[in-house]
Design a protein around this motif. Structure first.
Motif, PDB file in Angstrom:
ATOM      1  N   ILE A   1       9.966  30.021   1.245  1.00 19.33           N
ATOM      2  CA  ILE A   1       9.871  28.698   0.864  1.00 19.33           C
ATOM      3  C   ILE A   1      11.207  28.188   0.618  1.00 19.33           C
ATOM      4  CG2 ILE A   1       9.246  26.882  -0.708  1.00 19.33           C
ATOM      5  CD1 ILE A   1       6.971  28.659  -1.528  1.00 19.33           C
ATOM      6  N   PRO A   2      11.736  27.431   1.637  1.00 16.72           N
ATOM      7  CA  PRO A   2      13.235  27.059   1.764  1.00 16.72           C
ATOM      8  C   PRO A   2      13.569  25.995   0.741  1.00 16.72           C
ATOM      9  CG  PRO A   2      11.656  25.681   3.231  1.00 16.72           C
ATOM     10  CD  PRO A   2      10.674  26.522   2.769  1.00 16.72           C
ATOM     11  N   VAL A   3      13.837  26.787  -0.457  1.00 12.56           N
ATOM     12  CA  VAL A   3      14.436  26.279  -1.522  1.00 12.56           C
ATOM     13  C   VAL A   3      16.104  25.870  -1.640  1.00 12.56           C
ATOM     14  CG1 VAL A   3      12.480  26.692  -2.937  1.00 12.56           C
ATOM     15  CG2 VAL A   3      14.274  28.254  -2.809  1.00 12.56           C
ATOM     16  N   PRO A   4      16.624  25.034  -2.493  1.00 10.42           N
ATOM     17  CA  PRO A   4      15.714  23.878  -3.037  1.00 10.42           C
ATOM     18  C   PRO A   4      15.334  22.709  -2.361  1.00 10.42           C
ATOM     19  CG  PRO A   4      18.201  23.631  -3.315  1.00 10.42           C
ATOM     20  CD  PRO A   4      18.110  25.015  -2.384  1.00 10.42           C
ATOM     21  N   LEU A   5      14.376  22.286  -2.863  1.00 15.87           N
ATOM     22  CA  LEU A   5      13.873  20.935  -2.115  1.00 15.87           C
ATOM     23  C   LEU A   5      13.742  19.748  -3.180  1.00 15.87           C
ATOM     24  CD1 LEU A   5      10.168  22.599  -1.424  1.00 15.87           C
ATOM     25  CD2 LEU A   5      12.044  22.001  -0.031  1.00 15.87           C
ATOM     26  N   PRO A   6      14.311  18.647  -2.532  1.00 14.44           N
ATOM     27  CA  PRO A   6      14.532  17.582  -3.330  1.00 14.44           C
ATOM     28  C   PRO A   6      13.340  16.810  -3.879  1.00 14.44           C
ATOM     29  CG  PRO A   6      14.224  17.105  -0.828  1.00 14.44           C
ATOM     30  CD  PRO A   6      14.426  18.426  -1.126  1.00 14.44           C
ATOM     31  N   ASP A   7      13.816  16.223  -5.030  1.00 17.68           N
ATOM     32  CA  ASP A   7      12.793  15.670  -6.007  1.00 17.68           C
ATOM     33  C   ASP A   7      11.970  14.635  -5.382  1.00 17.68           C
ATOM     34  OD1 ASP A   7      13.509  17.415  -7.825  1.00 17.68           O
ATOM     35  OD2 ASP A   7      14.900  16.114  -9.071  1.00 17.68           O
TER      36      ASP A   7
ATOM     37  N   SER B   1      -2.098  33.523  -7.503  1.00 20.95           N
ATOM     38  CA  SER B   1      -2.474  33.747  -9.049  1.00 20.95           C
ATOM     39  C   SER B   1      -1.292  34.627  -9.610  1.00 20.95           C
ATOM     40  CB  SER B   1      -3.723  34.327  -9.175  1.00 20.95           C
ATOM     41  OG  SER B   1      -3.729  35.727  -8.384  1.00 20.95           O
ATOM     42  N   ARG B   2      -0.478  35.167  -9.056  1.00 25.05           N
ATOM     43  CA  ARG B   2       0.542  36.125  -9.517  1.00 25.05           C
ATOM     44  C   ARG B   2       1.833  35.397 -10.033  1.00 25.05           C
ATOM     45  NH1 ARG B   2       1.209  41.020  -4.822  1.00 25.05           N
ATOM     46  NH2 ARG B   2      -0.860  41.755  -4.697  1.00 25.05           N
ATOM     47  N   THR B   3       1.894  34.081  -9.775  1.00 23.47           N
ATOM     48  CA  THR B   3       2.901  33.267 -10.187  1.00 23.47           C
ATOM     49  C   THR B   3       2.357  32.176 -10.810  1.00 23.47           C
ATOM     50  OG1 THR B   3       3.496  32.336  -8.049  1.00 23.47           O
ATOM     51  CG2 THR B   3       4.859  34.243  -8.705  1.00 23.47           C
ATOM     52  N   PRO B   4       1.609  32.091 -11.958  1.00 24.97           N
ATOM     53  CA  PRO B   4       1.178  30.922 -12.439  1.00 24.97           C
ATOM     54  C   PRO B   4       2.106  29.759 -13.120  1.00 24.97           C
ATOM     55  CG  PRO B   4       0.515  32.792 -13.917  1.00 24.97           C
ATOM     56  CD  PRO B   4       1.213  33.431 -12.640  1.00 24.97           C
ATOM     57  N   GLN B   5       3.409  30.613 -13.661  1.00 30.57           N
ATOM     58  CA  GLN B   5       4.299  29.771 -14.270  1.00 30.57           C
ATOM     59  C   GLN B   5       5.160  28.780 -13.100  1.00 30.57           C
ATOM     60  OE1 GLN B   5       4.996  29.395 -17.322  1.00 30.57           O
ATOM     61  NE2 GLN B   5       3.232  30.758 -17.704  1.00 30.57           N
ATOM     62  N   ALA B   6       5.102  29.196 -11.659  1.00 29.91           N
ATOM     63  CA  ALA B   6       5.503  28.293 -10.758  1.00 29.91           C
ATOM     64  C   ALA B   6       4.844  27.004 -10.557  1.00 29.91           C
ATOM     65  CB  ALA B   6       5.438  29.156  -9.430  1.00 29.91           C
ATOM     66  N   TYR B   7       3.740  26.597 -11.269  1.00 28.94           N
ATOM     67  CA  TYR B   7       2.987  25.550 -10.890  1.00 28.94           C
ATOM     68  C   TYR B   7       2.872  24.421 -11.903  1.00 28.94           C
ATOM     69  CZ  TYR B   7       1.514  29.345  -7.653  1.00 28.94           C
ATOM     70  OH  TYR B   7       1.432  30.317  -6.973  1.00 28.94           O
ATOM     71  N   VAL B   8       3.431  25.014 -13.385  1.00 27.40           N
ATOM     72  CA  VAL B   8       3.188  24.004 -14.622  1.00 27.40           C
ATOM     73  C   VAL B   8       3.839  22.696 -14.510  1.00 27.40           C
ATOM     74  CG1 VAL B   8       3.115  26.143 -15.973  1.00 27.40           C
ATOM     75  CG2 VAL B   8       5.521  25.187 -15.343  1.00 27.40           C
ATOM     76  N   CYS B   9       4.788  22.590 -13.553  1.00 31.18           N
ATOM     77  CA  CYS B   9       5.449  21.338 -13.389  1.00 31.18           C
ATOM     78  C   CYS B   9       4.857  20.347 -12.298  1.00 31.18           C
ATOM     79  CB  CYS B   9       7.082  21.298 -13.032  1.00 31.18           C
ATOM     80  SG  CYS B   9       7.524  21.948 -11.581  1.00 31.18           S
ATOM     81  N   LEU B  10       3.865  20.758 -11.576  1.00 27.64           N
ATOM     82  CA  LEU B  10       3.379  20.106 -10.598  1.00 27.64           C
ATOM     83  C   LEU B  10       1.862  19.497 -10.946  1.00 27.64           C
ATOM     84  CD1 LEU B  10       3.473  22.790  -7.617  1.00 27.64           C
ATOM     85  CD2 LEU B  10       5.267  21.243  -8.227  1.00 27.64           C
ATOM     86  N   PRO B  11       1.742  18.142 -10.273  1.00 27.97           N
ATOM     87  CA  PRO B  11       0.525  17.704 -10.578  1.00 27.97           C
ATOM     88  C   PRO B  11      -0.792  18.199 -10.143  1.00 27.97           C
ATOM     89  CG  PRO B  11       1.722  16.426  -8.774  1.00 27.97           C
ATOM     90  CD  PRO B  11       2.710  17.548  -9.331  1.00 27.97           C
TER      91      PRO B  11
ATOM     92  N   PHE C   1      11.415  22.975 -19.655  1.00 27.64           N
ATOM     93  CA  PHE C   1       9.927  22.963 -19.472  1.00 27.64           C
ATOM     94  C   PHE C   1       9.286  21.563 -19.835  1.00 27.64           C
ATOM     95  CE2 PHE C   1      10.926  27.152 -21.343  1.00 27.64           C
ATOM     96  CZ  PHE C   1      10.326  27.853 -20.588  1.00 27.64           C
ATOM     97  N   ASN C   2      10.231  20.476 -19.901  1.00 21.48           N
ATOM     98  CA  ASN C   2       9.511  19.209 -19.985  1.00 21.48           C
ATOM     99  C   ASN C   2       9.555  18.268 -18.492  1.00 21.48           C
ATOM    100  OD1 ASN C   2       9.023  19.026 -22.655  1.00 21.48           O
ATOM    101  ND2 ASN C   2      10.989  18.681 -23.125  1.00 21.48           N
ATOM    102  N   TYR C   3      10.279  19.359 -17.754  1.00 19.64           N
ATOM    103  CA  TYR C   3      10.671  18.803 -16.510  1.00 19.64           C
ATOM    104  C   TYR C   3       9.179  18.384 -15.547  1.00 19.64           C
ATOM    105  CZ  TYR C   3      11.742  18.792 -11.257  1.00 19.64           C
ATOM    106  OH  TYR C   3      11.732  18.374  -9.891  1.00 19.64           O
ATOM    107  N   ILE C   4       8.824  17.318 -15.073  1.00 18.60           N
ATOM    108  CA  ILE C   4       7.696  17.347 -14.359  1.00 18.60           C
ATOM    109  C   ILE C   4       7.894  16.702 -12.824  1.00 18.60           C
ATOM    110  CG2 ILE C   4       5.552  15.878 -14.119  1.00 18.60           C
ATOM    111  CD1 ILE C   4       5.504  17.967 -16.255  1.00 18.60           C
TER     112      ILE C   4
END
Length: 336
Positions: A266-272, A318-328, A298-301
């Protein structure tokens, strides 16, 4: 009775008076002899002539003479001299306007495009005709779809949107869009493009949308920071086909579509600002927990990024669940 007698007597007197001169004249004529006939005839002629002259004099003086005239012309109210001059001047102006309307339009110069002559119909193309005669020009949009073009035609300088879909273009040169300061969208869908000059789009200060899907491109060129949409789907873009941090400074980027390529990350970083990321059917095998989120905050959304497509990749989300906590929303893909 007495009255009747008087009337009869009066009638007899009138009849006698009327018949008298005729009988006396006849008697005179009968009494003439042959010797005096010629003399009397001359006297009569002279007398008639004198009478005729007297008659002419009387006719000239006393009698009105009859004048012979032509038929009266039809009634026509002639304008006064000033009105006539004004009407004539107005008529001449109307004739001049009609002549100007009938004259063919003289080609006017318009801002010159890259590699062109800058005439009314746009710069000349390699096919021997102006761009706006070969293509369709509507305002600042130039449509050159499905014309079997093998290169980008020279464009009018004021072009804002350029469409050359379904052609045979094989290469994008640096000069193809040189000095196109108003160009906002380029759509080259379904051509045969294999290479794009690295600086072909850098000098476009207003460029916002680039669509090069369904070609044979192996590497994305450098793009200006003004981009809002990039669609490079259905190409041959591989691991080294995207510059490092290529999208970092594109603070207005909303849509990034790189479907059906050979990308393995995935071509990171991606703009907000990013709203939609399509990477389905690539070769992505892994994802880091900070790909979308900030592990230090951790407050970043990331509220804007609502559409992530990773289906068709060999990755287990499912191996990287922490990667989606900031996503809607959770990305679409294989969770097993």
């Amino acid at each position: 009775m007495r009255m009747l007698v008087r009337l009869v007597f009066g009638l007899l007197v009138l009849k006698a008076a009327a018949a008298g001169p005729r009988f006396s004249r006849q008697a005179d004529l009968d009494s003439y002899d042959g010797a005096n006939y010629d003399e009397d005839l001359d006297n009569i002629n002279l007398e008639n002539q004198d009478n005729y002259e007297d008659y002419e004099d009387e006719l000239t003086i006393d009698e009105p003479q009859i004048e012979i005239e032509t038929l009266a012309p039809p009634d026509f109210s002639y304008p006064a001299p000033e009105d006539s001059l004004e009407a004539e001047k107005q008529e001449e102006e109307e004739e001049e306007e009609e002549e100007e309307e009938e004259l063919p339009l003289t080609p006017q110069l318009v801002p010159q495009g890259s590699g062109g002559s800058g005439v009314l119909m746009g710069p000349d193309t390699q096919k021997g005709m102006p761009t706006c005669l070969l293509c369709t020009c509507l305002g600042g949009s130039v449509y050159c779809d499905d014309l079997r073009l093998d290169s980008v035609p020279p464009l009018p300088k004021d072009t804002t949107h350029f469409y050359a879909r379904y052609n045979r273009i094989t290469k994008i040169n640096k000069s193809d869009f040189a000095s196109m300061n108003k160009l906002k969208r380029i759509d080259l869908t379904a051509n045969e493009i294999t290479s794009i000059d690295e600086k072909a789009f850098v000098g476009l200060p207003e460029l916002e949308e680039l669509v090069i899907r369904e070609n044979h491109v192996s590497q994305l060129p450098a793009l200006p920071e003004t981009m809002t949409l990039i669609d490079g789907s259905h190409n041959n873009i591989g691991t080294k086909g995207i510059h490092k941090e290529a999208f970092k400074d594109m603070t207005s980027l909303l849509y990034l579509y790189l479907t059906d390529n050979h990308i393995d990350y995935i071509p990171v970083p991606l703009p907000d600002s990013l709203r939609s990321l399509h990477l389905q059917r690539n070769n992505i095998q892994m994802m880091h927990e900070d790909t979308f989120c900030n592990l230090k905050d951790f407050n970043y959304i990331r509220n804007a990024l609502e559409d992530i497509r990773l289906d068709g990749n060999p990755i287990n989300l499912s191996r990287t669940p922490q990667a989606y906590v900031c996503l809607p929303r959770i990305p679409i893909g294989d969770l097993i």
